[in-house]
Design an enzyme around this catalytic site. Sequence first.
Site, PDB file in Angstrom:
ATOM      1  N   ASP A 455       0.822  -1.207   0.000  1.00 57.90           N
ATOM      2  CA  ASP A 455       0.000   0.000   0.000  1.00 57.90           C
ATOM      3  C   ASP A 455       0.858   1.260   0.000  1.00 57.90           C
ATOM      4  O   ASP A 455       0.490   2.262  -0.612  1.00 57.90           O
ATOM      5  CB  ASP A 455      -0.950   0.000   1.205  1.00 57.90           C
ATOM      6  CG  ASP A 455      -2.202  -0.803   0.904  1.00 57.90           C
ATOM      7  OD1 ASP A 455      -2.736  -0.656  -0.214  1.00 57.90           O
ATOM      8  OD2 ASP A 455      -2.637  -1.591   1.758  1.00 57.90           O
ATOM      9  N   CYS A 502       6.527  -5.832   6.180  1.00 57.54           N
ATOM     10  CA  CYS A 502       5.721  -7.028   5.920  1.00 57.54           C
ATOM     11  C   CYS A 502       5.095  -7.021   4.524  1.00 57.54           C
ATOM     12  O   CYS A 502       4.386  -7.946   4.162  1.00 57.54           O
ATOM     13  CB  CYS A 502       4.644  -7.209   6.981  1.00 57.54           C
ATOM     14  SG  CYS A 502       3.436  -5.884   6.983  1.00 57.54           S
TER      15      CYS A 502
HETATM   16  C1  PEP Z   1       0.831  -3.933   2.534  1.00 57.60           C
HETATM   17  O1  PEP Z   1       0.040  -3.063   2.190  1.00 57.60           O
HETATM   18  O2  PEP Z   1       2.040  -3.954   2.197  1.00 57.60           O
HETATM   19  C2  PEP Z   1       0.382  -5.049   3.390  1.00 57.60           C
HETATM   20  C3  PEP Z   1       1.231  -5.912   3.914  1.00 57.60           C
HETATM   21  O3  PEP Z   1      -0.961  -5.189   3.575  1.00 57.60           O
HETATM   22  P1  PEP Z   1      -1.972  -5.803   2.483  1.00 57.60           P
HETATM   23  O4  PEP Z   1      -1.147  -6.341   1.355  1.00 57.60           O
HETATM   24  O5  PEP Z   1      -2.749  -6.835   3.207  1.00 57.60           O
HETATM   25  O6  PEP Z   1      -2.767  -4.600   2.116  1.00 57.60           O
HETATM   26 MG    MG Z   2      -1.896  -2.916   3.159  1.00 57.80          MG
END
Ligand code: PEP
Ligand code: MG
Length: 546
Positions: A455, A502
């Site tokens: 994101d 992450c």
């Molecule tokens: C991200 O945005 O990098 C993240 C780990 O969350 P998601 O991919 O679940 O939006």
């Molecule tokens: Mg995210």
Amino acid sequence: MKRYIGKGVYGAIAIGKVYIFKRNDVGVKCIHIEDIEKEKARIEAAKAASISQLQEIYEKALKEVGEAEAQIFEIHTMLLEDEDYNESITTIIEEQKVNAEYAVSLTESNFAQMFAAMDDAYMQARAADIKDISSRIIRNLQGENVQVHCSDEKMIICADDLAPSETVSLDKDKVLAFITAHGSSNSHTAILARNMNIPAIIGVGEAFLNEIQEQQEVIVDGFTGEIIVNPDEPTRTTFIKKQQEDEQKKQLLQELKGKENTTLDGTKINIYANIGSVEDVESVLLNDAGGIGLFRSEFLYLENEDYPTEAQQFEAYKRVIEGMAGKKVIIRTLDIGADKQVDYFELKKEENPALGYRAIRICLTRPEIFKTQLRALYRASVYGNLGIMFPMITSVVELERILEICNQVKVELESEGISYAKNIEIGIMIETPAAAIISDRLAPMVDFFSVGTNDLTQYTLACDRQNPDIESFCDPHHEAILRLIEMSAKNAHQHGAWIGICGELAADTSLTETFLRMGIDELSVSPAFVLTVRHAVRKLDLRKKK
Ligand code: PEP
Ligand code: MG
């Protein structure tokens, strides 16, 4: 020599002879019948046989691919027992006075069409499951054998498509690889191939199947999706070398289990895993991750037809925390909205859903949902080492409000005499540019940051992560992203917090050195990438100038 291209679903090389898998698809005829009770009894017998076969397949899958993937066969059994499905078969027999095979086949096509037309990708995938169970019942009605048979020699199975039950029925010792003309990389068949470690290429097209012949020699490159039929000698030699290198590499990675994530100069980093369901814990442990850095809790909401209760959530969190036996488990609170839609939330259609009502914005405006999840989390915390993190943070006020609600939940639990761990770490995701820019203000309020690069890239570069047409503009290596991560790391450390990553970028080994130099404390990646990242870390020497 001829080349074809499909989608590789498990990266490995296989060289061998072709076995063409053909189902005995004796078309189903519509036969008028008089004895309705006899047809209904035939259906019951075929269903009973199907259920016992599925039980056997489930046991085999459990041993070979683990609980998470074996579950599909429990779903098949549930579908077989589904009231609507069975009622449809019986009604067709009774009202149309037709044979059982035809009633099943008609039900299959009605149900499969209905699932295929749904918006939700998960429900669309159920169409394949309906086809799989229906053809099993029909074969049992016709007294056909339902297993995939190959010769005694190890072969490369080529088929139009393979149903999940056919894939798992393959005798792994007799299958070098498989190639299918159809199928998608997110299908259960593809996921099973990945977990069974069988080189596989799917979606190679009809032409391949029409042209390929039994016993021809084929090279399967599961990395690139390339298939070479009748390879010449130099091509063969090149691929044998590639195969040997790959096998050596995989062997070496296995040897890294139990080893430290330490660079040559002694810098340490934690390598954790990202999961999306309780069953994924198994692969976290199998790949020797040090903990869970991101548990996307929204799966509980996506799987349910109504808001999951506190008790349901508590059970799920407890199983994950207990499964990790004292290792850190970071559970992210609900991240619904944008691309993750759930009907019962009744979210309004939005012009820009990624910039809309999602994640923490829902939790802060509907505190009853948020509090239910927090109560379940706090209650589960006594079973191990829990961290809770919050997605989509953009301001100090949001975080103040979150911490206030956490305190309310703790007070409530105390007044009810319910215990919770006192050492739960609280963190936030850094996935908006705003959060990174004010990370100096946010860091003193939390124990850790976790950078969501998926994101963060979308919001920093103004690039919709769902839109494949602009993928080339969506560069997660962009200097702006790296500067925001570095700034967040500096601010975290200055205020005594730790920082992890992450998002998908955490597994990008071309950046491992950069992240270590920034002082990133933890990288959380898909379980399958844990050992690859460990390998990259252990090769580095930060004393050397970059
Ligand atoms: C991200 O945005 O990098 C993240 C780990 O969350 P998601 O991919 O679940 O939006
Ligand atoms: Mg995210």
